[in-house]
Design a protein around this motif. Structure first.
Motif, PDB file in Angstrom:
ATOM      1  N   MET A 123       0.843  -1.192   0.000  1.00 56.67           N
ATOM      2  CA  MET A 123       0.000   0.000   0.000  1.00 56.67           C
ATOM      3  C   MET A 123       0.881   1.244   0.000  1.00 56.67           C
ATOM      4  N   GLY A 124       0.767   2.047  -1.077  1.00 55.05           N
ATOM      5  CA  GLY A 124       1.588   3.252  -1.185  1.00 55.05           C
ATOM      6  C   GLY A 124       2.747   3.020  -2.124  1.00 55.05           C
ATOM      7  N   LEU A 125       2.601   3.454  -3.385  1.00 57.62           N
ATOM      8  CA  LEU A 125       3.670   3.221  -4.374  1.00 57.62           C
ATOM      9  C   LEU A 125       4.565   4.446  -4.485  1.00 57.62           C
ATOM     10  N   GLY A 126       5.263   4.743  -3.417  1.00 59.75           N
ATOM     11  CA  GLY A 126       6.187   5.880  -3.420  1.00 59.75           C
ATOM     12  C   GLY A 126       7.612   5.408  -3.630  1.00 59.75           C
ATOM     13  N   PHE A 127       8.569   6.171  -3.107  1.00 58.48           N
ATOM     14  CA  PHE A 127       9.987   5.831  -3.247  1.00 58.48           C
ATOM     15  C   PHE A 127      10.267   4.460  -2.635  1.00 58.48           C
ATOM     16  N   VAL A 128       9.608   4.159  -1.536  1.00 62.94           N
ATOM     17  CA  VAL A 128       9.849   2.881  -0.873  1.00 62.94           C
ATOM     18  C   VAL A 128       8.956   1.791  -1.472  1.00 62.94           C
ATOM     19  N   GLY A 129       7.638   2.050  -1.467  1.00 68.25           N
ATOM     20  CA  GLY A 129       6.678   1.013  -1.845  1.00 68.25           C
ATOM     21  C   GLY A 129       6.855   0.487  -3.252  1.00 68.25           C
TER      22      GLY A 129
ATOM     23  N   ARG B 265      -2.557  13.687  -8.071  1.00 64.15           N
ATOM     24  CA  ARG B 265      -1.103  13.760  -7.933  1.00 64.15           C
ATOM     25  C   ARG B 265      -0.418  12.422  -8.191  1.00 64.15           C
ATOM     26  N   SER B 266      -1.096  11.328  -7.864  1.00 62.05           N
ATOM     27  CA  SER B 266      -0.377  10.046  -7.872  1.00 62.05           C
ATOM     28  C   SER B 266      -0.942   8.953  -8.773  1.00 62.05           C
ATOM     29  N   PHE B 267      -2.131   9.143  -9.339  1.00 61.63           N
ATOM     30  CA  PHE B 267      -2.736   8.046 -10.100  1.00 61.63           C
ATOM     31  C   PHE B 267      -1.840   7.537 -11.232  1.00 61.63           C
TER      32      PHE B 267
ATOM     33  N   VAL C  36       2.564  -1.846   4.470  1.00 62.63           N
ATOM     34  CA  VAL C  36       2.138  -0.442   4.457  1.00 62.63           C
ATOM     35  C   VAL C  36       3.349   0.459   4.222  1.00 62.63           C
ATOM     36  N   ASP C  37       3.349   1.139   3.089  1.00 58.57           N
ATOM     37  CA  ASP C  37       4.450   2.046   2.749  1.00 58.57           C
ATOM     38  C   ASP C  37       3.932   3.442   2.438  1.00 58.57           C
ATOM     39  N   VAL C  38       2.880   3.856   3.117  1.00 59.95           N
ATOM     40  CA  VAL C  38       2.381   5.223   2.901  1.00 59.95           C
ATOM     41  C   VAL C  38       3.222   6.179   3.757  1.00 59.95           C
ATOM     42  N   GLN C  39       3.063   7.441   3.524  1.00 60.94           N
ATOM     43  CA  GLN C  39       3.865   8.414   4.256  1.00 60.94           C
ATOM     44  C   GLN C  39       3.267   8.723   5.629  1.00 60.94           C
ATOM     45  N   CYS C  40       4.136   9.159   6.536  1.00 62.01           N
ATOM     46  CA  CYS C  40       3.659   9.728   7.803  1.00 62.01           C
ATOM     47  C   CYS C  40       4.509  10.970   8.000  1.00 62.01           C
ATOM     48  N   ASP C  41       3.940  12.122   7.720  1.00 60.43           N
ATOM     49  CA  ASP C  41       4.729  13.362   7.700  1.00 60.43           C
ATOM     50  C   ASP C  41       4.846  14.001   9.074  1.00 60.43           C
TER      51      ASP C  41
ATOM     52  N   PHE D  80      11.061  -1.333   9.851  1.00 58.65           N
ATOM     53  CA  PHE D  80      11.313  -0.105   9.084  1.00 58.65           C
ATOM     54  C   PHE D  80      12.258  -0.327   7.916  1.00 58.65           C
ATOM     55  N   GLU D  81      12.142   0.568   6.951  1.00 56.38           N
ATOM     56  CA  GLU D  81      12.990   0.530   5.752  1.00 56.38           C
ATOM     57  C   GLU D  81      14.264   1.341   5.984  1.00 56.38           C
ATOM     58  N   ARG D  82      15.353   0.854   5.380  1.00 57.63           N
ATOM     59  CA  ARG D  82      16.594   1.632   5.428  1.00 57.63           C
ATOM     60  C   ARG D  82      17.016   1.997   4.005  1.00 57.63           C
ATOM     61  N   VAL D  83      16.024   2.072   3.135  1.00 56.04           N
ATOM     62  CA  VAL D  83      16.312   2.271   1.718  1.00 56.04           C
ATOM     63  C   VAL D  83      17.065   3.583   1.456  1.00 56.04           C
ATOM     64  N   MET D  84      18.008   3.499   0.541  1.00 52.97           N
ATOM     65  CA  MET D  84      18.732   4.683   0.079  1.00 52.97           C
ATOM     66  C   MET D  84      18.503   4.789  -1.425  1.00 52.97           C
ATOM     67  N   PRO D  85      17.524   5.599  -1.861  1.00 56.08           N
ATOM     68  CA  PRO D  85      17.334   5.742  -3.316  1.00 56.08           C
ATOM     69  C   PRO D  85      18.629   6.304  -3.908  1.00 56.08           C
ATOM     70  N   GLY D  86      19.150   5.665  -4.933  1.00 55.77           N
ATOM     71  CA  GLY D  86      20.438   6.090  -5.496  1.00 55.77           C
ATOM     72  C   GLY D  86      21.083   4.903  -6.182  1.00 55.77           C
TER      73      GLY D  86
ATOM     74  N   GLY E 253      16.064  15.156   2.023  1.00 59.08           N
ATOM     75  CA  GLY E 253      15.510  13.819   1.979  1.00 59.08           C
ATOM     76  C   GLY E 253      14.271  13.848   2.832  1.00 59.08           C
ATOM     77  N   TYR E 254      13.481  12.832   2.662  1.00 61.31           N
ATOM     78  CA  TYR E 254      12.208  12.793   3.354  1.00 61.31           C
ATOM     79  C   TYR E 254      12.401  12.529   4.849  1.00 61.31           C
ATOM     80  N   CYS E 255      13.454  11.767   5.178  1.00 57.16           N
ATOM     81  CA  CYS E 255      13.508  11.196   6.522  1.00 57.16           C
ATOM     82  C   CYS E 255      14.193  12.050   7.598  1.00 57.16           C
TER      83      CYS E 255
ATOM     84  N   PRO F  16      14.878  15.186   8.116  1.00 62.12           N
ATOM     85  CA  PRO F  16      14.281  16.403   8.681  1.00 62.12           C
ATOM     86  C   PRO F  16      13.063  16.141   9.574  1.00 62.12           C
ATOM     87  N   LYS F  17      12.466  14.966   9.443  1.00 59.13           N
ATOM     88  CA  LYS F  17      11.220  14.765  10.182  1.00 59.13           C
ATOM     89  C   LYS F  17      11.288  13.708  11.294  1.00 59.13           C
ATOM     90  N   ASP F  18      12.172  12.720  11.132  1.00 58.59           N
ATOM     91  CA  ASP F  18      12.056  11.548  12.007  1.00 58.59           C
ATOM     92  C   ASP F  18      12.227  11.874  13.501  1.00 58.59           C
TER      93      ASP F  18
HETATM   94  N1  LIG Z   1      12.296   7.709   0.809  1.00 60.12           N
HETATM   95  C1  LIG Z   1      13.202   7.152   1.584  1.00 60.12           C
HETATM   96  O1  LIG Z   1      14.382   7.207   1.287  1.00 60.12           O
HETATM   97  C2  LIG Z   1      12.821   6.399   2.863  1.00 60.12           C
HETATM   98  C3  LIG Z   1      13.796   5.673   3.542  1.00 60.12           C
HETATM   99  C4  LIG Z   1      13.447   4.954   4.680  1.00 60.12           C
HETATM  100  C5  LIG Z   1      12.149   5.012   5.158  1.00 60.12           C
HETATM  101  N2  LIG Z   1      11.205   5.763   4.488  1.00 60.12           N
HETATM  102  C6  LIG Z   1       9.855   5.795   5.039  1.00 60.12           C
HETATM  103  O2  LIG Z   1       8.989   5.035   4.232  1.00 60.12           O
HETATM  104  C7  LIG Z   1       7.692   5.619   4.213  1.00 60.12           C
HETATM  105  C8  LIG Z   1       7.247   5.883   2.794  1.00 60.12           C
HETATM  106  O3  LIG Z   1       8.163   6.819   2.226  1.00 60.12           O
HETATM  107  P1  LIG Z   1       8.185   7.176   0.673  1.00 60.12           P
HETATM  108  O4  LIG Z   1       9.434   7.936   0.474  1.00 60.12           O
HETATM  109  O5  LIG Z   1       7.957   5.968  -0.140  1.00 60.12           O
HETATM  110  O6  LIG Z   1       6.898   8.136   0.609  1.00 60.12           O
HETATM  111  P2  LIG Z   1       6.094   8.602  -0.700  1.00 60.12           P
HETATM  112  O7  LIG Z   1       5.374   9.842  -0.316  1.00 60.12           O
HETATM  113  O8  LIG Z   1       7.026   8.612  -1.880  1.00 60.12           O
HETATM  114  O9  LIG Z   1       5.061   7.440  -0.929  1.00 60.12           O
HETATM  115  C9  LIG Z   1       3.914   7.249  -0.203  1.00 60.12           C
HETATM  116  C10 LIG Z   1       2.844   6.784  -1.174  1.00 60.12           C
HETATM  117  O10 LIG Z   1       1.714   6.352  -0.447  1.00 60.12           O
HETATM  118  C11 LIG Z   1       0.557   6.761  -1.167  1.00 60.12           C
HETATM  119  N3  LIG Z   1      -0.599   6.721  -0.281  1.00 60.12           N
HETATM  120  C12 LIG Z   1      -0.935   7.557   0.732  1.00 60.12           C
HETATM  121  N4  LIG Z   1      -2.091   7.176   1.290  1.00 60.12           N
HETATM  122  C13 LIG Z   1      -2.503   6.068   0.625  1.00 60.12           C
HETATM  123  C14 LIG Z   1      -3.619   5.217   0.722  1.00 60.12           C
HETATM  124  N5  LIG Z   1      -4.581   5.420   1.616  1.00 60.12           N
HETATM  125  N6  LIG Z   1      -3.704   4.172  -0.133  1.00 60.12           N
HETATM  126  C15 LIG Z   1      -2.766   3.940  -1.048  1.00 60.12           C
HETATM  127  N7  LIG Z   1      -1.682   4.709  -1.202  1.00 60.12           N
HETATM  128  C16 LIG Z   1      -1.546   5.770  -0.379  1.00 60.12           C
HETATM  129  C17 LIG Z   1       0.933   8.147  -1.636  1.00 60.12           C
HETATM  130  O11 LIG Z   1       0.081   8.607  -2.659  1.00 60.12           O
HETATM  131  C18 LIG Z   1       2.370   7.896  -2.117  1.00 60.12           C
HETATM  132  O12 LIG Z   1       2.422   7.441  -3.445  1.00 60.12           O
HETATM  133  C19 LIG Z   1       7.793   6.891   5.060  1.00 60.12           C
HETATM  134  O13 LIG Z   1       7.387   6.643   6.362  1.00 60.12           O
HETATM  135  C20 LIG Z   1       9.265   7.184   5.040  1.00 60.12           C
HETATM  136  O14 LIG Z   1       9.672   7.927   6.173  1.00 60.12           O
HETATM  137  C21 LIG Z   1      11.518   6.443   3.351  1.00 60.12           C
END
Ligand SMILES: NC(=O)c1ccc[n+]([C@@H]2O[C@H](COP(=O)([O-])OP(=O)(O)OC[C@H]3O[C@@H](n4cnc5c(N)ncnc54)[C@H](O)[C@@H]3O)[C@@H](O)[C@H]2O)c1
Length: 557
Positions: free
Chosen positions: A46-52, A82-84, A135-140, A214-220, A326-328, A330-332
């Motif tokens: 769930m959540g196709l972002g940088f991690v998912g 924004r994301s479809f 679950v790989d959605v964001q928590c800001d 938790f993920e320790r991913v390093m996009p790069g 980076g996303y992490c 500044p917020k963690d």
């Molecule tokens: N990016 C990194 O390098 C990194 C590294 C380690 C950990 N993390 C953690 O991993 C988590 C995800 O990070 P990310 O960078 O992939 O975030 P991201 O914002 O790139 O991706 C999150 C995705 O979840 C989707 N989403 C939100 N609500 C949803 C829902 N109800 N159903 C389906 N999809 C939904 C968003 O649209 C988005 O595409 C965060 O908690 C982040 O802190 C990220």
């Protein structure tokens, strides 16, 4: 009204209409039935972002001892404007993020088109089919002011919404693995009650099977390996959840070479992530004051760090660059502070170093604007109306991720000071933080609100042609160590700008030879932590004075 979602490359996709949903679920049911015959476990990410998006492909690539695919993955993404676009692109086998890791496109292509173990969808009904939900959605973490993390709060909306939806759809036997970085305590004190409540409404009496890892991913460059071939920490809310999460991770990640650490409770796994990133934020922040010390006392901090690094006990000392993005990072730490007060109910202020580190990191890049102003001033040019080129929009090298990059603040501050900004980044096609600054990352979340005169920045476009970007620039700021910038030839740069410029090195990109050459070409050079440039400048000036004297003498003869 028909709604569209635009991919970063400009392809428009129509959002699904209500009648598309049932058809889409039928498609998924059919493919899942086929996959079940093949004895594959069904995993919904769930959540196709940088991690998912990359985690989904790694799970889809997993195989059993006989080498047969063992999982079928449904990547689920909410169909927002924004994301479809992520859904149709992934279904074509196209990566959703650009990075330097050649394994990302190969992996996604292989799983989607060859093995056919990965598909993407927008319907939450997919959750009904899942054996495991990741679950790989964001928590800001939302900051109310610049440079004061205490004035902020965790933004749990997306996560809480996702958990509610999960609780409404999954079967009681489904393992829910939260990979999102959360405020410590979330799995047991937020997620568990949300899902339990939804279960109750559905007449399900059993406890949800919840776990955190938790993920320790390093996009790069090592994007895939940083997920698959790396150490993991995990924990479940009860014995069964722990057993299931350990089994799942062993099946999808290289735990033989990178053994799992299983902790007693999810709060320990959640805390591990926050402490890990706060530690890194702190060692970066610590060098900010030494960076200023270096600039003011003729010291090259880059060489100092290299000298220290050889000592094995200090090998992870790192130069901070222009702000820690980076996303992490500044917020963690903020999530930790917030959890202490709002999840666990403590009133006292125990945190000193963690918030201070984040505050230092969040404002470090403002100093780059001062260096640019000073360098231009030394050349007799005012910052107001100067054409300033920022080389690099990402927060780190060789990746197209602009979240909280130091470059954003540099652009904002210099714009406030009256400069005309342009930007180049080979990995970033659209810098949404500017182009959509009224709605991205969310309305009222833009860093725009901390600066004045920002309106015109919505027209800022990322130039892909470096020569074009350089043409006519008064100042060039090297902000990111993208490989494209490491070997820029000073003569070529100055030829392309059309004359001497101010060069600001934010990341130890210029060696002394290049710094010297820029001075010889009539440029000004300044850099974060690079106090020795003044020495090189004096040497070049002295050599040029001697040369002039010599010429004068020869002419007089
Ligand atoms: N990016 C990194 O390098 C990194 C590294 C380690 C950990 N993390 C953690 O991993 C988590 C995800 O990070 P990310 O960078 O992939 O975030 P991201 O914002 O790139 O991706 C999150 C995705 O979840 C989707 N989403 C939100 N609500 C949803 C829902 N109800 N159903 C389906 N999809 C939904 C968003 O649209 C988005 O595409 C965060 O908690 C982040 O802190 C990220």
């Amino acid at each position: 009204m028909t709604q569209y979602s635009m991919s970063p490359t400009g392809v428009k996709f129509q959002l699904p209409t209500p009648k598309d949903y049932s058809k889409e679920f039928e498609r998924l049911k059919k493919v899942v039935a086929e996959q079940r015959v093949l004895e594959r476990e069904i995993v919904v990410v769930m959540g196709l972002g940088f991690v998912g998006s990359v985690m989904a492909a790694i799970v889809a690539d997993a195989q059993d001892e006989k080498g047969h695919p063992s999982k079928f993955v449904i990547g689920m993404q909410r169909p927002s404007t924004r994301s479809f676009w992520k859904i149709p692109l992934l279904n074509l086998g196209i990566p959703l993020v650009s990075s330097e890791d050649p394994e990302v496109p190969l992996l996604i292509e292989r799983c989607v088109n060859e093995k056919k173990t990965l598909t993407a969808t927008y319907t939450y009904e997919a959750l009904k089919l899942a054996d495991v939900v990741v679950v790989d959605v964001q928590c800001d973490y939302f900051k109310e002011s610049l440079g004061n993390v205490r004035e902020g709060r965790a933004d749990m909306e997306a996560l809480e919404e996702s958990l509610e939806i999960i609780g409404q759809h999954i079967s009681p036997e489904t393992l829910v693995l939260i990979e999102t970085t959360v405020a410590p305590g979330t799995t047991e004190q937020v997620a568990y009650p949300i899902i339990k409540k939804m279960f109750k409404k559905r007449g399900i009496e059993s406890d949800p099977l919840l776990a955190h890892s938790f993920e320790r991913v390093m996009p790069g460059k090592n994007y895939v390996a940083s997920i698959r071939d790396f150490w993991r920490v995990c924990s479940g809310v009860n014995e069964e959840a722990t057993r299931r999460v350990v089994k799942f991770l062993k099946e999808v990640i290289n735990t033989e070479k990178y053994p799992l650490t299983v902790l007693d409770r999810p709060i320990e796994s959640e805390t591990a992530k926050i402490v890990e990133n706060s530690f890194r934020a702190t060692i970066l922040a610590f060098l900010d004051e030494w960076s200023l010390f270096a600039e003011r006392n003729g010291v090259d901090l880059i060489k100092v760090i290299q000298a220290i690094k050889v000592r094995p006990t200090h090998s992870n000392i790192i130069f901070p660059g222009p702000g820690i993005g980076g996303y992490c990072l500044p917020k963690d730490g903020g999530l930790g502070l917030w959890a202490y007060r709002h999840i666990h109910g403590f009133e006292d202020e125990i945190f000193k170093i963690t918030p201070m580190a984040i505050d230092i990191n969040d404002t470090r890049s403002l100093h780059v604007a001062q260096l640019t102003r000073d360098a231009l001033r030394n050349m007799g040019r005012p910052i107001a109306s100067a054409e300033v080129l920022v080389l690099g929009a990402s927060y780190r090298e060789d990746v197209g991720d602009t979240r909280y990059s130091g470059s954003e603040l540099i652009v904002r501050r210099l714009t406030e000071m009256g400069a005309e900004l342009r930007v180049h980044d080979p990995y970033v096609l659209h810098w949404w933080e500017f182009e959509k600054q009224d709605e991205y990352p969310a309305s009222s979340h833009s860093l725009k609100r901390f600066f004045r005169g920002q309106e015109k920045l919505k027209d800022l476009r990322v130039e892909q042609d470096l020569k074009k970007a350089l043409h006519g620039a008064d100042a060039v700021i090297l902000t990111v160590r993208h490989k494209h910038y490491l070997n820029l030839d000073p003569d070529e740069v100055v030829e392309n700008t059309g004359g001497p410029i101010a060069v600001i090195d934010c990341f130890g990109i210029l060696d002394d030879e290049k710094i010297r050459r820029y001075f010889e070409l009539g440029c000004e050079v300044k850099g974060l932590g690079r106090g020795h440039v003044k020495r090189i400048k004096d040497q070049v000036r002295e050599e040029s004075r001697m040369q002039n004297e010599k010429c004068k003498l020869q002419n007089a003869k």
